[in-house]
Design a protein around this motif. Structure first.
Motif, PDB file in Angstrom:
ATOM      1  N   ASN A  67     -10.350   4.819  -7.967  1.00  0.00           N
ATOM      2  CA  ASN A  67     -10.687   4.331  -9.298  1.00  0.00           C
ATOM      3  C   ASN A  67     -11.423   3.009  -9.130  1.00  0.00           C
ATOM      4  O   ASN A  67     -11.005   2.137  -8.374  1.00  0.00           O
ATOM      5  CB  ASN A  67      -9.403   4.128 -10.114  1.00  0.00           C
ATOM      6  CG  ASN A  67      -9.709   3.832 -11.575  1.00  0.00           C
ATOM      7  OD1 ASN A  67     -10.614   3.085 -11.889  1.00  0.00           O
ATOM      8  ND2 ASN A  67      -8.917   4.427 -12.454  1.00  0.00           N
ATOM      9  N   TRP A  87      -9.800  -2.489 -11.305  1.00  0.00           N
ATOM     10  CA  TRP A  87      -8.541  -3.139 -10.952  1.00  0.00           C
ATOM     11  C   TRP A  87      -7.766  -3.426 -12.229  1.00  0.00           C
ATOM     12  O   TRP A  87      -8.338  -3.813 -13.251  1.00  0.00           O
ATOM     13  CB  TRP A  87      -8.790  -4.462 -10.223  1.00  0.00           C
ATOM     14  CG  TRP A  87      -9.190  -4.320  -8.782  1.00  0.00           C
ATOM     15  CD1 TRP A  87     -10.447  -4.115  -8.302  1.00  0.00           C
ATOM     16  CD2 TRP A  87      -8.322  -4.388  -7.656  1.00  0.00           C
ATOM     17  NE1 TRP A  87     -10.429  -4.038  -6.932  1.00  0.00           N
ATOM     18  CE2 TRP A  87      -9.136  -4.212  -6.503  1.00  0.00           C
ATOM     19  CE3 TRP A  87      -6.961  -4.580  -7.485  1.00  0.00           C
ATOM     20  CZ2 TRP A  87      -8.624  -4.219  -5.217  1.00  0.00           C
ATOM     21  CZ3 TRP A  87      -6.449  -4.599  -6.205  1.00  0.00           C
ATOM     22  CH2 TRP A  87      -7.269  -4.415  -5.087  1.00  0.00           C
ATOM     23  N   THR A 123      -2.165  10.487  -4.074  1.00  0.00           N
ATOM     24  CA  THR A 123      -2.152   9.260  -4.862  1.00  0.00           C
ATOM     25  C   THR A 123      -2.054   8.080  -3.908  1.00  0.00           C
ATOM     26  O   THR A 123      -1.154   8.030  -3.066  1.00  0.00           O
ATOM     27  CB  THR A 123      -0.961   9.232  -5.838  1.00  0.00           C
ATOM     28  OG1 THR A 123      -1.025  10.375  -6.684  1.00  0.00           O
ATOM     29  CG2 THR A 123      -0.967   7.967  -6.666  1.00  0.00           C
ATOM     30  N   ARG A 124      -3.003   7.153  -4.053  1.00  0.00           N
ATOM     31  CA  ARG A 124      -3.005   5.959  -3.213  1.00  0.00           C
ATOM     32  C   ARG A 124      -3.075   4.722  -4.117  1.00  0.00           C
ATOM     33  O   ARG A 124      -3.967   4.628  -4.967  1.00  0.00           O
ATOM     34  CB  ARG A 124      -4.181   5.971  -2.240  1.00  0.00           C
ATOM     35  CG  ARG A 124      -4.084   7.046  -1.161  1.00  0.00           C
ATOM     36  CD  ARG A 124      -5.260   6.976  -0.207  1.00  0.00           C
ATOM     37  NE  ARG A 124      -6.511   7.305  -0.879  1.00  0.00           N
ATOM     38  CZ  ARG A 124      -7.715   7.116  -0.340  1.00  0.00           C
ATOM     39  NH1 ARG A 124      -7.816   6.573   0.874  1.00  0.00           N
ATOM     40  NH2 ARG A 124      -8.807   7.434  -1.007  1.00  0.00           N
ATOM     41  N   LEU A 125      -2.116   3.822  -3.920  1.00  0.00           N
ATOM     42  CA  LEU A 125      -2.032   2.617  -4.740  1.00  0.00           C
ATOM     43  C   LEU A 125      -2.068   1.391  -3.844  1.00  0.00           C
ATOM     44  O   LEU A 125      -1.470   1.371  -2.768  1.00  0.00           O
ATOM     45  CB  LEU A 125      -0.741   2.601  -5.558  1.00  0.00           C
ATOM     46  CG  LEU A 125      -0.537   3.738  -6.563  1.00  0.00           C
ATOM     47  CD1 LEU A 125       0.839   3.629  -7.198  1.00  0.00           C
ATOM     48  CD2 LEU A 125      -1.620   3.711  -7.635  1.00  0.00           C
ATOM     49  N   ASN A 144      -6.537  -0.748 -15.864  1.00  0.00           N
ATOM     50  CA  ASN A 144      -7.567  -0.151 -15.005  1.00  0.00           C
ATOM     51  C   ASN A 144      -8.643   0.579 -15.809  1.00  0.00           C
ATOM     52  O   ASN A 144      -9.660   0.989 -15.260  1.00  0.00           O
ATOM     53  CB  ASN A 144      -6.937   0.789 -13.987  1.00  0.00           C
ATOM     54  CG  ASN A 144      -6.036   1.821 -14.653  1.00  0.00           C
ATOM     55  OD1 ASN A 144      -6.077   2.010 -15.866  1.00  0.00           O
ATOM     56  ND2 ASN A 144      -5.223   2.476 -13.837  1.00  0.00           N
ATOM     57  N   ASN A 178      -1.450  -2.865  -4.156  1.00  0.00           N
ATOM     58  CA  ASN A 178      -0.905  -3.913  -5.018  1.00  0.00           C
ATOM     59  C   ASN A 178      -0.977  -5.250  -4.300  1.00  0.00           C
ATOM     60  O   ASN A 178      -0.623  -5.360  -3.119  1.00  0.00           O
ATOM     61  CB  ASN A 178       0.538  -3.590  -5.398  1.00  0.00           C
ATOM     62  CG  ASN A 178       1.177  -4.697  -6.212  1.00  0.00           C
ATOM     63  OD1 ASN A 178       1.819  -5.582  -5.659  1.00  0.00           O
ATOM     64  ND2 ASN A 178       0.985  -4.644  -7.516  1.00  0.00           N
ATOM     65  N   ASN A 181      -3.427  -4.555  -9.142  1.00  0.00           N
ATOM     66  CA  ASN A 181      -3.155  -3.264  -8.518  1.00  0.00           C
ATOM     67  C   ASN A 181      -4.275  -2.293  -8.865  1.00  0.00           C
ATOM     68  O   ASN A 181      -4.920  -2.406  -9.917  1.00  0.00           O
ATOM     69  CB  ASN A 181      -1.786  -2.722  -8.937  1.00  0.00           C
ATOM     70  CG  ASN A 181      -1.660  -2.583 -10.432  1.00  0.00           C
ATOM     71  OD1 ASN A 181      -2.187  -1.652 -11.033  1.00  0.00           O
ATOM     72  ND2 ASN A 181      -0.953  -3.534 -11.067  1.00  0.00           N
ATOM     73  N   ARG A 182      -4.445  -1.369  -7.976  1.00  0.00           N
ATOM     74  CA  ARG A 182      -5.559  -0.432  -8.136  1.00  0.00           C
ATOM     75  C   ARG A 182      -5.194   0.899  -7.512  1.00  0.00           C
ATOM     76  O   ARG A 182      -4.590   0.937  -6.439  1.00  0.00           O
ATOM     77  CB  ARG A 182      -6.812  -1.000  -7.466  1.00  0.00           C
ATOM     78  CG  ARG A 182      -8.016  -0.069  -7.515  1.00  0.00           C
ATOM     79  CD  ARG A 182      -9.172  -0.644  -6.723  1.00  0.00           C
ATOM     80  NE  ARG A 182     -10.325   0.242  -6.727  1.00  0.00           N
ATOM     81  CZ  ARG A 182     -11.431   0.041  -6.040  1.00  0.00           C
ATOM     82  NH1 ARG A 182     -11.523  -1.038  -5.267  1.00  0.00           N
ATOM     83  NH2 ARG A 182     -12.434   0.908  -6.096  1.00  0.00           N
ATOM     84  N   GLU A 183      -5.539   1.962  -8.168  1.00  0.00           N
ATOM     85  CA  GLU A 183      -5.438   3.294  -7.586  1.00  0.00           C
ATOM     86  C   GLU A 183      -6.743   3.570  -6.862  1.00  0.00           C
ATOM     87  O   GLU A 183      -7.815   3.607  -7.482  1.00  0.00           O
ATOM     88  CB  GLU A 183      -5.178   4.343  -8.656  1.00  0.00           C
ATOM     89  CG  GLU A 183      -5.020   5.734  -8.092  1.00  0.00           C
ATOM     90  CD  GLU A 183      -4.706   6.773  -9.155  1.00  0.00           C
ATOM     91  OE1 GLU A 183      -4.764   7.977  -8.831  1.00  0.00           O
ATOM     92  OE2 GLU A 183      -4.411   6.374 -10.306  1.00  0.00           O
ATOM     93  N   TYR A 232       0.860  -1.184   0.000  1.00  0.00           N
ATOM     94  CA  TYR A 232       0.000   0.000   0.000  1.00  0.00           C
ATOM     95  C   TYR A 232       0.892   1.229   0.000  1.00  0.00           C
ATOM     96  O   TYR A 232       1.828   1.332   0.800  1.00  0.00           O
ATOM     97  CB  TYR A 232      -0.907  -0.001   1.230  1.00  0.00           C
ATOM     98  CG  TYR A 232      -1.685   1.290   1.404  1.00  0.00           C
ATOM     99  CD1 TYR A 232      -2.798   1.579   0.615  1.00  0.00           C
ATOM    100  CD2 TYR A 232      -1.288   2.234   2.352  1.00  0.00           C
ATOM    101  CE1 TYR A 232      -3.504   2.764   0.774  1.00  0.00           C
ATOM    102  CE2 TYR A 232      -1.981   3.420   2.523  1.00  0.00           C
ATOM    103  CZ  TYR A 232      -3.095   3.684   1.727  1.00  0.00           C
ATOM    104  OH  TYR A 232      -3.774   4.864   1.879  1.00  0.00           O
ATOM    105  N   ASP A 277       0.849   5.580  -0.279  1.00  0.00           N
ATOM    106  CA  ASP A 277       0.028   6.781  -0.147  1.00  0.00           C
ATOM    107  C   ASP A 277       0.968   7.987  -0.175  1.00  0.00           C
ATOM    108  O   ASP A 277       1.824   8.140   0.700  1.00  0.00           O
ATOM    109  CB  ASP A 277      -0.748   6.731   1.167  1.00  0.00           C
ATOM    110  CG  ASP A 277      -1.721   7.899   1.303  1.00  0.00           C
ATOM    111  OD1 ASP A 277      -1.717   8.788   0.429  1.00  0.00           O
ATOM    112  OD2 ASP A 277      -2.471   7.921   2.296  1.00  0.00           O
TER     113      ASP A 277
END
Length: 764
Positions: free
Chosen positions: A491, A494, A464-466, A518, A468, A486-488, A453, A455
């Motif tokens: 959004n 995935w 921005t937060r990801l 995505n 994985n 993975n995902r932002e 994770y 941030d």
């Protein structure tokens, strides 16, 4: 008075003890302490059935009795000591607590004496020529290069790139022509582990600070000059052995080492170089086969320094501007310094400072090992830039073991925190916060699971937060399966990928993957590749990807030769394809010769055999080539400061060639080269068969004198004499055993390939 009857066996008194069988005496006995025999005899006084020893003899035998007075001492008066006198074996057997015996260290962490690092006068050119032809971007030629000059005074290196548009190149004019990157002179003091750099340098940094490019000077600690130095603390285990025993060490279930123990305390330091949490099992076995097993958990991390060890860098100069855009652009004067110091084996102190005309920054931090539960790091720094101040703090925790890995790191900035990276960019702001968490889990036969994770809140307050997730598992036939997602956050889609890798031994590797971005775009990809052999050979890579849009194709071929590496390839879609070619390698000038090789990033050696060609050369017992017509061979695989073994094989040389040394171990300075000479000399020699007038062999042992060189020898069996250092015309004198002498004259060709046998020659 006589007794009136006989004495029977049951009425006899008991026999005297061994000490009572004789009166007071001085004995010379073999001393055995805890079943360990001493090689020297000791003097033991027997007085009234008691044994006395000099305290100095006990100490000489390694027995340290607490509070023992000088002089003779009665052994039975020492609490904790048990003694037995073996009259038949003339031995004194002592049993004492193991703590009274000398401590023995198993394993040696002492550094070997530093090897002298060598460097010879020479020059090196690393090059990489790249030609690109694209349907959209046009055609251009780029040439990257690195030039090095080196000798005992250090290494001067310069890097840069030249770019030339050939047709339709739309790159900005500022990137065309030649652009200089870095020019640096470097000198290393191997004794003090220090490196001095002048020119374009990159300042040293800590995990919670930033590096900047300077034009100036930098002094730094350089542990790389001692490859055998382990800078982080390794665990040590202590114990006691009451009797002679053998010791076996198991690390995480695998046997690591074995040793023989003498009675007494011991410290075990031969732990392998590992990282993370683990478990050590120490098994001791005595002569009777009795075993004692002790389990000891430990934690090792390379983020710490050993107690008393320091690592630092100090840089000062002018800030580099427009790197890779302008050749010589420097800004204001700045200075930066970093220091790490091992206060103990569990705590390493860190500090950092930066100074400029309008900036001052200082920070303090450290790494602390929390038992066997991992490492905590923390740092706090304060800055002042143009009368604006700010703070930065960081906090993190790491834990690693064979089954579990966890890492957490947070960096927070408040106010108007600034460092040297903002000195030329006053309108740029550093990120306000960054946070990351990663987890890895070994599920044994079920594969490996990973999660992360991230941030980041940027300087403009954007976030921005990801997230994985990944999972991998080995399958049959050395193949493996890899899944990732993975995902932002924020959004709704995935991005996922599934990949199956199938190796085909030396033939290549097939990779099949399915992907979804995505944005919902589907992608199927297939790739087949073969790695290039390390020494020389051909490798290739073929790829095809099919998506909702145009299909993507990729193909390249690599041909690695001893002197150069060549590549060609193409990639892109049907409407926009890029074709490219590349050639990379090195040119070395040394000992008035030029040698070509693949790219040399570290040290190298040029072997010289004094002009003798086709001599086999080995590096670390592996044949690396043969010398050329001038007696040279470039060995480009040496590592800086590693004491490698180089050998020449003289077996294929003519017998008239003398080789004084066939093996040498040499360490070369990082980034430089060394001319390694194997002295060889061609000698004019001959074997003579000497006879007298009656054709009989001259007597064995007759004295022979070479009248030209003055060398002396004797006649061997069958009248044979070996002489070297001869000229074309020679004369020898032989002194016979009867006092007479004779002479022999002979000719030897100067260009002989082998030692000739001349004769029989009549000595007259």
């Amino acid at each position: 008075m006589l007794c009136c009857g006989p004495l029977f066996g049951g009425e006899l008194p008991p026999p005297p003890a061994s000490l009572e069988a004789v009166g007071d005496a001085q004995l010379y006995l073999e001393l055995v302490v805890n079943q360990m025999s001493s090689p020297e005899l000791v003097v033991v006084q027997q007085r009234a059935g008691r044994l006395y020893m000099a305290s100095a003899d006990l100490q000489a035998a390694g027995v340290q009795v607490p509070g023992l007075a000088d002089g003779d001492v009665a052994l039975d008066s020492i609490n904790g000591l048990h003694s037995d006198y073996d009259s038949q074996g003339q031995r004194l057997l002592l049993q004492v607590p193991a703590a009274w015996l000398p401590t023995q260290a198993i394993g040696n962490r002492q550094l070997y004496p530093a090897s002298e690092a060598h460097s010879s006068l020479g020059a090196l050119l690393n090059y990489d020529l790249y030609l690109s032809d694209s349907d959209d971007a046009g055609t251009y030629l780029a040439a990257w290069n690195e030039v090095r000059l080196f000798d005992t005074w250090g290494t001067l290196s310069s890097t840069g790139q030249w770019r030339q548009a050939l047709a339709g190149d739309d790159v900005d004019d500022s990137q065309k022509g030649f652009r200089r990157y870095d020019t640096t002179w470097r000198y290393t003091d191997e004794t003090r582990l220090l490196t001095l750099e002048m020119g374009d340098v990159l300042s040293g940094a800590l995990p919670w600070t930033s590096s900047v490019r300077l034009g100036g000077i930098q002094v730094s600690r350089d542990f790389a000059v001692r490859p055998d130095l382990v800078t982080y603390p390794l665990p040590a285990f202590a114990g006691e052995a009451a009797v002679p025993s053998s010791l076996d060490l198991f690390i995480n279930g695998y046997k690591s080492s074995s040793a023989q123990l003498q009675p007494g305390p011991y410290t075990l330091t031969n732990i392998p170089f590992i990282n993370g949490a683990g478990e050590a099992v120490v098994v001791t076995t005595d002569a009777l086969g009795r075993q004692v097993s002790t389990t000891l958990p430990f934690y090792v991390t390379s983020s710490l320094l050993q107690k008393g060890l320091s690592d630092f860098s100090v840089a000062a100069g002018s800030l580099r501007r427009d790197y890779a855009l302008r050749d010589f652009a420097y800004g204001p004067g700045v200075a930066a310094a970093s220091l790490r110091y091992g206060l103990s084996d569990r705590f390493t102190l860190e500090s950092h400072a930066e100074v400029a005309e309008s900036l001052a920054l200082g920070g303090l931090g450290g790494n602390w090992q929390v038992g066997n539960w991992g490492v905590v790091n923390a740092a706090l720094s304060q800055s002042r830039f143009d009368s604006l101040s700010g703070q930065q703090w960081s906090l993190g925790y790491q834990y690693n073991s064979p089954r579990l890995g966890f890492n957490y790191q947070r960096l927070q900035r408040r106010g108007d925190y600034a460092d040297l990276s903002l000195l030329d960019s006053p309108y740029t702001r550093l990120s306000q916060r960054s946070e990351q968490v990663s987890l890895s889990l070994n599920l044994a036969r079920y594969g490996s699971l990973g999660a992360g994770y991230f941030d980041v809140r940027a300087g403009d307050n954007s976030r921005t937060r990801l997230l994985n997730l990944s999972w991998s598992k080995p399958l049959w036939g050395n193949s493996s399966l890899y899944l990732s997602a993975n995902r932002e956050i924020g959004n709704s889609q995935w991005a996922v990928q599934a990949q199956w890798v199938i190796p085909f031994d030396l033939s290549g590797t097939l990779s099949l993957s399915l992907e979804r971005s995505n944005s919902g775009e589907q992608l199927q990809r297939v790739n087949y590749s073969r790695a290039v052999p390390v020494d020389s050979g051909v490798g290739y890579n073929l790829g095809y990807a099919n998506s909702d849009r145009e299909a993507y194709r990729q193909a390249d071929l690599t041909w690695r030769l001893q002197a150069v590496q060549l590549q060609v390839g193409a990639y892109g879609t049907e409407s926009d394809t890029t074709r490219w070619a590349d050639a990379s390698g090195s040119l070395v000038w040394m000992d008035a010769g030029v040698f070509a090789a693949n790219r040399i990033d570290d040290a190298f050696v040029v072997v010289s055999t004094d002009g003798f060609a086709d001599v086999p050369v080995r590096y670390e017992n592996q044949l690396v080539g043969r010398t050329d017509n001038n007696g040279h061979l470039l060995v480009p695989w040496s590592s800086g400061y590693y004491r490698g073994k180089y050998e020449v094989d003289p077996m294929e040389l003519p017998s008239t060639v003398q080789v004084s040394q066939v093996e040498q171990r040499i360490a070369v300075r990082r980034g430089s080269g060394y001319l390694l000479e194997f002295p060889m000399q061609r000698v004019v020699a001959a074997s003579l068969h000497l006879v007298d007038a009656a054709q009989h062999d001259l007597p064995l042992g007759s004295q022979v004198l070479d009248e030209q060189s003055g060398a002396r020898t004797v006649v061997g069996w069958d009248g044979l004499v070996y002489l070297e250092g001869l000229s074309e015309h020679n004369s020898v004198k032989v002194a016979l055993s009867d006092g007479s002498s004779c002479r022999v004259q002979f000719k030897v060709p100067a260009d002989q390939a082998q030692v000739p046998l001349i004769g029989p020659l009549v000595c007259q």
